[in-house]
Design an enzyme around this catalytic site. Structure first.
Site, PDB file in Angstrom:
ATOM      1  N   ASP A  44       0.883  -1.157   0.000  1.00 49.72           N
ATOM      2  CA  ASP A  44       0.000   0.000   0.000  1.00 49.72           C
ATOM      3  C   ASP A  44       0.936   1.226   0.000  1.00 49.72           C
ATOM      4  OD1 ASP A  44      -2.380   1.577   0.568  1.00 49.72           O
ATOM      5  OD2 ASP A  44      -1.575   1.772   2.600  1.00 49.72           O
ATOM      6  N   LEU A  45       0.430   2.389  -0.342  1.00 47.63           N
ATOM      7  CA  LEU A  45       1.322   3.558  -0.390  1.00 47.63           C
ATOM      8  C   LEU A  45       1.197   4.434   0.864  1.00 47.63           C
ATOM      9  CD1 LEU A  45       3.297   5.403  -1.933  1.00 47.63           C
ATOM     10  CD2 LEU A  45       1.300   6.485  -3.003  1.00 47.63           C
ATOM     11  N   ASP A  46       0.055   5.141   0.955  1.00 48.26           N
ATOM     12  CA  ASP A  46      -0.118   6.113   2.045  1.00 48.26           C
ATOM     13  C   ASP A  46      -0.139   5.403   3.390  1.00 48.26           C
ATOM     14  OD1 ASP A  46      -0.450   8.462   0.402  1.00 48.26           O
ATOM     15  OD2 ASP A  46      -2.415   7.693  -0.147  1.00 48.26           O
ATOM     16  N   THR A  79       1.889   9.974   4.292  1.00 47.05           N
ATOM     17  CA  THR A  79       1.006  10.984   3.713  1.00 47.05           C
ATOM     18  C   THR A  79      -0.382  10.956   4.348  1.00 47.05           C
ATOM     19  OG1 THR A  79       0.843   9.367   1.967  1.00 47.05           O
ATOM     20  CG2 THR A  79       2.025  11.388   1.434  1.00 47.05           C
ATOM     21  N   LYS A 121      -8.895   5.821   5.875  1.00 47.35           N
ATOM     22  CA  LYS A 121      -7.651   5.267   5.319  1.00 47.35           C
ATOM     23  C   LYS A 121      -7.969   4.157   4.322  1.00 47.35           C
ATOM     24  CE  LYS A 121      -4.675   6.441   9.199  1.00 47.35           C
ATOM     25  NZ  LYS A 121      -3.965   5.934  10.383  1.00 47.35           N
ATOM     26  N   GLY A 122      -7.364   4.240   3.146  1.00 39.88           N
ATOM     27  CA  GLY A 122      -7.518   3.185   2.152  1.00 39.88           C
ATOM     28  C   GLY A 122      -8.728   3.315   1.252  1.00 39.88           C
ATOM     29  N   ARG A 166     -11.122   8.743  -2.947  1.00 31.88           N
ATOM     30  CA  ARG A 166     -11.375  10.161  -2.670  1.00 31.88           C
ATOM     31  C   ARG A 166     -12.877  10.441  -2.561  1.00 31.88           C
ATOM     32  NH1 ARG A 166      -8.707  13.701  -7.066  1.00 31.88           N
ATOM     33  NH2 ARG A 166      -7.041  12.233  -6.572  1.00 31.88           N
ATOM     34  N   SER A 191      -2.453   0.713  -4.305  1.00 36.64           N
ATOM     35  CA  SER A 191      -2.912   1.886  -3.565  1.00 36.64           C
ATOM     36  C   SER A 191      -4.253   2.389  -4.093  1.00 36.64           C
ATOM     37  CB  SER A 191      -1.864   3.005  -3.708  1.00 36.64           C
ATOM     38  OG  SER A 191      -2.390   4.236  -3.288  1.00 36.64           O
ATOM     39  N   ALA A 192      -5.060   2.944  -3.185  1.00 30.93           N
ATOM     40  CA  ALA A 192      -6.343   3.537  -3.596  1.00 30.93           C
ATOM     41  C   ALA A 192      -6.140   4.929  -4.190  1.00 30.93           C
ATOM     42  CB  ALA A 192      -7.261   3.634  -2.384  1.00 30.93           C
ATOM     43  N   SER A 193      -4.942   5.480  -4.024  1.00 27.75           N
ATOM     44  CA  SER A 193      -4.733   6.880  -4.395  1.00 27.75           C
ATOM     45  C   SER A 193      -4.550   7.105  -5.889  1.00 27.75           C
ATOM     46  CB  SER A 193      -3.498   7.412  -3.660  1.00 27.75           C
ATOM     47  OG  SER A 193      -3.218   8.723  -4.102  1.00 27.75           O
ATOM     48  N   LYS A 194      -5.234   8.130  -6.399  1.00 23.93           N
ATOM     49  CA  LYS A 194      -5.045   8.511  -7.799  1.00 23.93           C
ATOM     50  C   LYS A 194      -3.756   9.325  -7.960  1.00 23.93           C
ATOM     51  CE  LYS A 194      -9.731   8.148  -9.382  1.00 23.93           C
ATOM     52  NZ  LYS A 194     -10.906   8.712 -10.015  1.00 23.93           N
ATOM     53  N   ASN A 195      -3.152   9.694  -6.849  1.00 24.39           N
ATOM     54  CA  ASN A 195      -1.881  10.430  -6.888  1.00 24.39           C
ATOM     55  C   ASN A 195      -0.680   9.505  -6.710  1.00 24.39           C
ATOM     56  OD1 ASN A 195      -2.931  13.235  -6.947  1.00 24.39           O
ATOM     57  ND2 ASN A 195      -3.843  12.641  -4.985  1.00 24.39           N
ATOM     58  N   LYS A 200     -11.044  -0.400  -1.843  1.00 21.51           N
ATOM     59  CA  LYS A 200     -10.844  -1.281  -0.694  1.00 21.51           C
ATOM     60  C   LYS A 200     -12.053  -1.053   0.250  1.00 21.51           C
ATOM     61  CE  LYS A 200      -5.862  -0.450  -1.003  1.00 21.51           C
ATOM     62  NZ  LYS A 200      -4.691   0.232  -0.424  1.00 21.51           N
ATOM     63  N   GLU A 241      -0.184  -3.188   4.663  1.00 19.71           N
ATOM     64  CA  GLU A 241      -1.304  -2.240   4.721  1.00 19.71           C
ATOM     65  C   GLU A 241      -1.367  -1.511   6.061  1.00 19.71           C
ATOM     66  OE1 GLU A 241      -3.936  -0.611   3.894  1.00 19.71           O
ATOM     67  OE2 GLU A 241      -4.136  -1.169   1.796  1.00 19.71           O
ATOM     68  N   ASP A 242      -1.760  -0.240   6.027  1.00 20.65           N
ATOM     69  CA  ASP A 242      -1.935   0.496   7.287  1.00 20.65           C
ATOM     70  C   ASP A 242      -3.404   0.714   7.614  1.00 20.65           C
ATOM     71  OD1 ASP A 242      -2.417   2.411   5.227  1.00 20.65           O
ATOM     72  OD2 ASP A 242      -2.135   4.002   6.706  1.00 20.65           O
TER      73      ASP A 242
HETATM   74  P1  B16 Z   1      -6.294  10.259  -3.531  1.00 23.58           P
HETATM   75  P2  B16 Z   1      -3.543   4.126   0.093  1.00 23.58           P
HETATM   76  C1  B16 Z   1      -5.419   6.016   0.024  1.00 23.58           C
HETATM   77  O1  B16 Z   1      -4.138   5.576  -0.284  1.00 23.58           O
HETATM   78  C2  B16 Z   1      -5.451   6.797   1.330  1.00 23.58           C
HETATM   79  O2  B16 Z   1      -5.207   5.926   2.419  1.00 23.58           O
HETATM   80  C3  B16 Z   1      -6.809   7.422   1.525  1.00 23.58           C
HETATM   81  O3  B16 Z   1      -6.813   8.197   2.702  1.00 23.58           O
HETATM   82  C4  B16 Z   1      -7.124   8.294   0.303  1.00 23.58           C
HETATM   83  O4  B16 Z   1      -8.417   8.853   0.431  1.00 23.58           O
HETATM   84  C5  B16 Z   1      -7.063   7.428  -0.956  1.00 23.58           C
HETATM   85  O5  B16 Z   1      -5.771   6.870  -1.066  1.00 23.58           O
HETATM   86  C6  B16 Z   1      -7.357   8.227  -2.206  1.00 23.58           C
HETATM   87  O6  B16 Z   1      -6.313   9.137  -2.395  1.00 23.58           O
HETATM   88  O7  B16 Z   1      -7.233  11.339  -3.124  1.00 23.58           O
HETATM   89  O8  B16 Z   1      -4.845  10.664  -3.553  1.00 23.58           O
HETATM   90  O9  B16 Z   1      -6.735   9.595  -4.817  1.00 23.58           O
HETATM   91  O10 B16 Z   1      -3.459   4.098   1.565  1.00 23.58           O
HETATM   92  O11 B16 Z   1      -4.497   3.094  -0.497  1.00 23.58           O
HETATM   93  O12 B16 Z   1      -2.195   4.131  -0.588  1.00 23.58           O
HETATM   94 MG    MG Z   2      -2.725   3.255   3.333  1.00 20.11          MG
END
Ligand code: B16
Ligand code: MG
Length: 232
Positions: free
Chosen positions: A14-16, A22, A50-51, A54, A119-123, A150, A174-175
């Site tokens: 996982d990333l964040d 972050t 978390k996870g 957005r 990771s769930a993050s689009k960044n 997730k 995973e966190d």
């Molecule tokens: P973004 P992960 C998740 O990343 C974060 O834990 C979660 O807090 C965030 O809302 C989600 O990414 C979406 O992120 O807005 O950057 O697309 O923990 O799955 O790496």
């Molecule tokens: Mg995470």
């Protein structure tokens, strides 16, 4: 006595909150957005965020404030949150990697293990680039590649497919509880990173990657499995 053995062929990170801290930046951005809408968003309420994606996170925040918005307004608010988040990442660099991450990635590479991001993050790709660790990953799956957030296992199953590995041979780090449920659901070996009191869906929990070896990882897995089977 026969020595128990096991095969690990790779790891999905996982990333964040696992590779980089972050999670606090996400929280600060949601808090600012909530404050702008006239209510507060407490840190305890952030655990559930978390996870998750957005847009799902925005729904959680709006429900805390008891606020309803149209889809168009939601898209605008999500953009505002993301701008707040990105503005905090301008000086992100390898200095922000969590303790032990770089050494553990080097170790995995030297042992020929597959490495993927889930990771769930689009960044995620932007953040990985800024951290300077892109070359470690055989595959990256993030919020742009999946349609289900997730705790659905889609993100990890897609990563496993891309690296041609079986879930049962992969450790997911995973966190978040939602990410650990996703990992369990997909049949992966679920390792929590953080607080064992919070991460109750993990097979076992590490405080950090500092000093982690593959032998140590195998020991954690074997011990946790025998503990779980003796109490079930
Ligand atoms: P973004 P992960 C998740 O990343 C974060 O834990 C979660 O807090 C965030 O809302 C989600 O990414 C979406 O992120 O807005 O950057 O697309 O923990 O799955 O790496
Ligand atoms: Mg995470």
């Amino acid at each position: 006595m026969q020595k128990k053995s096991m095969t690990i062929t790779g790891c999905i990170f996982d990333l964040d909150g696992v590779i980089v801290d972050t999670a606090g930046y996400h929280y600060q951005s949601w808090k600012k957005l909530a404050n702008g809408l006239g209510f507060d968003f407490a840190e305890e309420e952030n655990e559930a965020m978390k996870g998750i994606s957005r847009m799902d996170s925005l729904d959680v925040v709006l429900s805390i404030g008891g606020i309803e918005k149209t889809q168009e307004e939601k898209l605008e608010l999500a953009k505002q949150k993301n701008d707040l988040y990105l503005s905090q990442l301008s000086d992100l660099s390898s200095d922000h990697l969590l303790p032990g991450v770089k050494d553990f990635l080097d170790l995995l590479r030297s042992k020929g293990m597959s490495i993927a991001l889930g990771s769930a993050s689009k960044n995620a790709r932007f953040v990985i680039d800024k951290l300077g660790i892109k070359s470690y990953f055989d595959a990256m799956v993030d919020g742009n590649d999946v349609s289900r957030s997730k705790p659905d296992p889609e993100v990890f199953l897609t990563a496993a497919e891309l690296i041609h590995r079986k879930p049962a041979e992969l450790v997911v780090f995973e966190d978040s509880q939602k990410g650990l449920i996703a990992s369990n659901e997909g049949g992966f070996i679920s390792c929590g990173v953080g607080d064992p009191e919070v991460l109750t869906n993990a097979l076992f929990v590490l405080e950090s990657f500092e000093g982690l070896t593959l032998e140590g990882l195998s020991q954690h897995i074997l011990q946790s499995r025998s503990h779980h089977s003796s109490i079930s």
